[in-house]
Design a protein around this motif. Structure first.
Motif, PDB file in Angstrom:
ATOM      1  N   ALA A   1      61.847 -21.326  73.310  1.00 17.37           N
ATOM      2  CA  ALA A   1      60.484 -20.550  73.781  1.00 17.37           C
ATOM      3  C   ALA A   1      61.111 -19.338  74.076  1.00 17.37           C
ATOM      4  O   ALA A   1      60.366 -18.179  73.936  1.00 17.37           O
ATOM      5  N   ALA A   2      62.503 -18.956  74.735  1.00 22.65           N
ATOM      6  CA  ALA A   2      62.933 -17.708  74.985  1.00 22.65           C
ATOM      7  C   ALA A   2      63.262 -16.700  73.810  1.00 22.65           C
ATOM      8  O   ALA A   2      63.773 -15.739  73.873  1.00 22.65           O
ATOM      9  N   GLY A   3      63.221 -17.553  72.575  1.00 21.59           N
ATOM     10  CA  GLY A   3      63.314 -16.881  71.520  1.00 21.59           C
ATOM     11  C   GLY A   3      64.808 -16.750  70.834  1.00 21.59           C
ATOM     12  O   GLY A   3      65.330 -16.065  69.956  1.00 21.59           O
ATOM     13  N   VAL A   4      65.809 -17.602  71.278  1.00 26.09           N
ATOM     14  CA  VAL A   4      67.271 -17.546  70.839  1.00 26.09           C
ATOM     15  C   VAL A   4      67.413 -18.315  69.882  1.00 26.09           C
ATOM     16  O   VAL A   4      68.393 -18.169  68.825  1.00 26.09           O
ATOM     17  N   GLY A   5      66.281 -19.096  69.135  1.00 32.58           N
ATOM     18  CA  GLY A   5      66.256 -19.717  67.882  1.00 32.58           C
ATOM     19  C   GLY A   5      66.448 -18.929  66.734  1.00 32.58           C
ATOM     20  O   GLY A   5      67.059 -19.166  65.668  1.00 32.58           O
ATOM     21  N   THR A   6      65.983 -17.698  66.672  1.00 26.72           N
ATOM     22  CA  THR A   6      65.768 -16.697  65.694  1.00 26.72           C
ATOM     23  C   THR A   6      67.404 -16.141  65.491  1.00 26.72           C
ATOM     24  O   THR A   6      67.875 -16.051  64.278  1.00 26.72           O
ATOM     25  N   VAL A   7      68.002 -16.095  66.671  1.00 22.69           N
ATOM     26  CA  VAL A   7      69.532 -15.440  66.590  1.00 22.69           C
ATOM     27  C   VAL A   7      70.299 -16.450  65.987  1.00 22.69           C
ATOM     28  O   VAL A   7      71.372 -16.113  65.275  1.00 22.69           O
ATOM     29  N   VAL A   8      70.309 -17.798  66.773  1.00 19.25           N
ATOM     30  CA  VAL A   8      71.120 -19.060  66.040  1.00 19.25           C
ATOM     31  C   VAL A   8      71.056 -19.104  64.492  1.00 19.25           C
ATOM     32  O   VAL A   8      71.952 -19.168  63.930  1.00 19.25           O
ATOM     33  N   ALA A   9      69.756 -18.950  64.199  1.00 21.76           N
ATOM     34  CA  ALA A   9      69.478 -19.191  62.670  1.00 21.76           C
ATOM     35  C   ALA A   9      70.120 -18.140  61.635  1.00 21.76           C
ATOM     36  O   ALA A   9      70.232 -18.571  60.580  1.00 21.76           O
ATOM     37  N   ALA A  10      70.360 -17.045  62.340  1.00 18.83           N
ATOM     38  CA  ALA A  10      70.680 -15.976  61.416  1.00 18.83           C
ATOM     39  C   ALA A  10      72.368 -15.910  61.489  1.00 18.83           C
ATOM     40  O   ALA A  10      72.722 -15.237  60.583  1.00 18.83           O
ATOM     41  N   SER A  11      73.015 -16.835  62.193  1.00 22.28           N
ATOM     42  CA  SER A  11      74.438 -16.768  62.266  1.00 22.28           C
ATOM     43  C   SER A  11      74.953 -17.913  61.386  1.00 22.28           C
ATOM     44  O   SER A  11      74.762 -19.131  61.645  1.00 22.28           O
ATOM     45  N   ARG A  12      75.320 -17.412  60.224  1.00 23.49           N
ATOM     46  CA  ARG A  12      75.948 -18.254  59.371  1.00 23.49           C
ATOM     47  C   ARG A  12      77.055 -19.213  59.902  1.00 23.49           C
ATOM     48  O   ARG A  12      77.230 -20.495  59.508  1.00 23.49           O
ATOM     49  N   PRO A  13      78.196 -18.405  60.462  1.00 20.20           N
ATOM     50  CA  PRO A  13      79.278 -19.319  61.015  1.00 20.20           C
ATOM     51  C   PRO A  13      78.766 -20.560  61.907  1.00 20.20           C
ATOM     52  O   PRO A  13      79.469 -21.744  61.768  1.00 20.20           O
ATOM     53  N   VAL A  14      77.969 -19.967  62.740  1.00 23.20           N
ATOM     54  CA  VAL A  14      77.389 -20.958  63.954  1.00 23.20           C
ATOM     55  C   VAL A  14      76.632 -22.198  63.108  1.00 23.20           C
ATOM     56  O   VAL A  14      76.955 -23.201  63.385  1.00 23.20           O
ATOM     57  N   THR A  15      75.779 -21.831  61.960  1.00 25.50           N
ATOM     58  CA  THR A  15      75.153 -22.993  61.117  1.00 25.50           C
ATOM     59  C   THR A  15      76.324 -23.820  60.576  1.00 25.50           C
ATOM     60  O   THR A  15      75.953 -25.231  60.404  1.00 25.50           O
ATOM     61  N   VAL A  16      77.347 -23.329  59.882  1.00 23.96           N
ATOM     62  CA  VAL A  16      78.164 -24.242  59.437  1.00 23.96           C
ATOM     63  C   VAL A  16      79.214 -24.987  60.376  1.00 23.96           C
ATOM     64  O   VAL A  16      79.140 -26.258  59.961  1.00 23.96           O
ATOM     65  N   VAL A  17      79.236 -24.656  61.257  1.00 27.14           N
ATOM     66  CA  VAL A  17      80.014 -25.378  62.218  1.00 27.14           C
ATOM     67  C   VAL A  17      79.248 -26.475  62.981  1.00 27.14           C
ATOM     68  O   VAL A  17      79.706 -27.647  62.897  1.00 27.14           O
ATOM     69  N   THR A  18      78.255 -26.350  63.317  1.00 24.16           N
ATOM     70  CA  THR A  18      77.132 -27.066  64.116  1.00 24.16           C
ATOM     71  C   THR A  18      76.715 -28.496  62.913  1.00 24.16           C
ATOM     72  O   THR A  18      76.777 -29.474  63.258  1.00 24.16           O
ATOM     73  N   THR A  19      76.486 -27.638  61.601  1.00 25.06           N
ATOM     74  CA  THR A  19      76.169 -28.705  60.553  1.00 25.06           C
ATOM     75  C   THR A  19      77.455 -29.795  60.206  1.00 25.06           C
ATOM     76  O   THR A  19      77.216 -30.973  60.041  1.00 25.06           O
ATOM     77  N   VAL A  20      78.757 -29.115  60.159  1.00 30.15           N
ATOM     78  CA  VAL A  20      79.666 -30.089  59.794  1.00 30.15           C
ATOM     79  C   VAL A  20      79.865 -31.081  60.999  1.00 30.15           C
ATOM     80  O   VAL A  20      80.089 -32.221  60.518  1.00 30.15           O
ATOM     81  N   LEU A  21      79.971 -30.665  62.289  1.00 31.72           N
ATOM     82  CA  LEU A  21      80.233 -31.518  63.340  1.00 31.72           C
ATOM     83  C   LEU A  21      79.059 -32.619  63.422  1.00 31.72           C
ATOM     84  O   LEU A  21      79.413 -33.733  63.617  1.00 31.72           O
ATOM     85  N   GLY A  22      78.113 -32.200  63.107  1.00 28.93           N
ATOM     86  CA  GLY A  22      76.777 -33.109  63.262  1.00 28.93           C
ATOM     87  C   GLY A  22      76.867 -34.037  62.231  1.00 28.93           C
ATOM     88  O   GLY A  22      76.664 -35.261  62.435  1.00 28.93           O
ATOM     89  N   ALA A  23      77.085 -33.551  61.069  1.00 27.95           N
ATOM     90  CA  ALA A  23      77.472 -34.588  59.712  1.00 27.95           C
ATOM     91  C   ALA A  23      78.337 -35.555  60.165  1.00 27.95           C
ATOM     92  O   ALA A  23      78.301 -36.674  59.961  1.00 27.95           O
ATOM     93  N   ALA A  24      79.495 -35.073  60.742  1.00 32.69           N
ATOM     94  CA  ALA A  24      80.592 -36.045  60.923  1.00 32.69           C
ATOM     95  C   ALA A  24      80.381 -37.194  61.911  1.00 32.69           C
ATOM     96  O   ALA A  24      80.729 -38.353  61.906  1.00 32.69           O
ATOM     97  N   VAL A  25      79.581 -36.509  62.782  1.00 28.54           N
ATOM     98  CA  VAL A  25      79.135 -37.613  64.034  1.00 28.54           C
ATOM     99  C   VAL A  25      78.241 -38.674  63.442  1.00 28.54           C
ATOM    100  O   VAL A  25      78.186 -39.823  63.798  1.00 28.54           O
ATOM    101  N   LEU A  26      77.126 -38.153  62.762  1.00 32.38           N
ATOM    102  CA  LEU A  26      76.241 -39.022  62.118  1.00 32.38           C
ATOM    103  C   LEU A  26      76.751 -40.202  61.205  1.00 32.38           C
ATOM    104  O   LEU A  26      76.681 -41.168  61.157  1.00 32.38           O
TER     105      LEU A  26
END
Length: 219
Positions: free
Chosen positions: A55-80
């Motif tokens: 709601a504070a608007g941080v989502g737009t910034v996070v979604a625009a960062s490719r490195p952050v997206t890659v790291v969180t996706t890889v970590l998340g997939a590994a955990v799952l």
């Protein structure tokens, strides 16, 4: 403002009421009565924090960062995948029945209510698993921080009312899922039912992890 709050409640429930990693974990711990209050609290508080961030608007910034997206996706997939592998092993071995003092629990056995789950996992282990499935799952960020945050922004000055409604929906859902799971205990007094549940959990985890990787590699 009440219109925005109700819209947030409905939207939040629509996002969260689905078979996913977090919900499957809450259901399983609820069935085992394994630190249910702790699990529900972690999931609810985490969702409230993520909804506020969205709601504070941080989502737009996070979604625009490719490195952050890659790291969180890889970590998340590994955990799952790891959690899915454990569930698959339980499904094959059939070693996930409700157990008290080394003996399988049969519905109606005296003392089951107070004893089930105490030895199944320490509070720290259950908390760590819950935190991992919540904070290392990219879908959680996509749903709460990015998607819900974007919709909240559309409500202008009432976006915090929208976020509050979504937060109430999250608390209600996790509480109902965690504590309502006991209604299914007669079904899960049978070991075969646990094998089916763990097989479904394994399939869900692997499916979500695969989807995350495929989306990441897509051009």
């Amino acid at each position: 403002m009440w219109t925005s709050a109700l819209a947030g409640l409905g939207f939040g429930l629509a996002l969260i009421v689905a078979i996913g990693a977090q919900n499957a974990h809450v259901l399983r711990t609820g069935l085992r009565r394994e630190h249910v209050g702790l699990v529900v609290a972690i999931c609810a508080v985490s969702d409230l924090l993520l909804i506020a961030v969205g709601a504070a608007g941080v989502g737009t910034v996070v979604a625009a960062s490719r490195p952050v997206t890659v790291v969180t996706t890889v970590l998340g997939a590994a955990v799952l995948l790891g959690y899915g592998a454990l569930a698959a092993r339980r499904a094959v071995r059939g070693d996930d029945a409700l157990v008290v003092d080394g003996a399988p629990v049969v519905d109606g056995t005296p003392g089951v209510d107070g004893a089930v789950g105490r030895a199944a996992g320490t509070a720290a282990a259950v908390a760590l698993t819950t935190l991992a499935l919540t904070w290392l799952n990219p879908h959680v960020y996509l749903d709460t921080v990015v998607l819900l945050g974007s919709v909240a922004a559309g409500h202008g000055d009432a976006r915090w009312w929208f976020a509050a409604g979504a937060g109430v929906g999250s608390v209600l859902w996790f509480t109902a899922l965690g504590y309502g799971a006991r209604l299914l205990r007669p079904v899960f007094a049978r070991p075969a039912a646990w094998r089916v549940l763990d097989a479904v959990i394994a399939a869900v985890m692997v499916g979500i992890a695969t989807g995350l990787v495929v989306d990441l590699l897509a051009p």
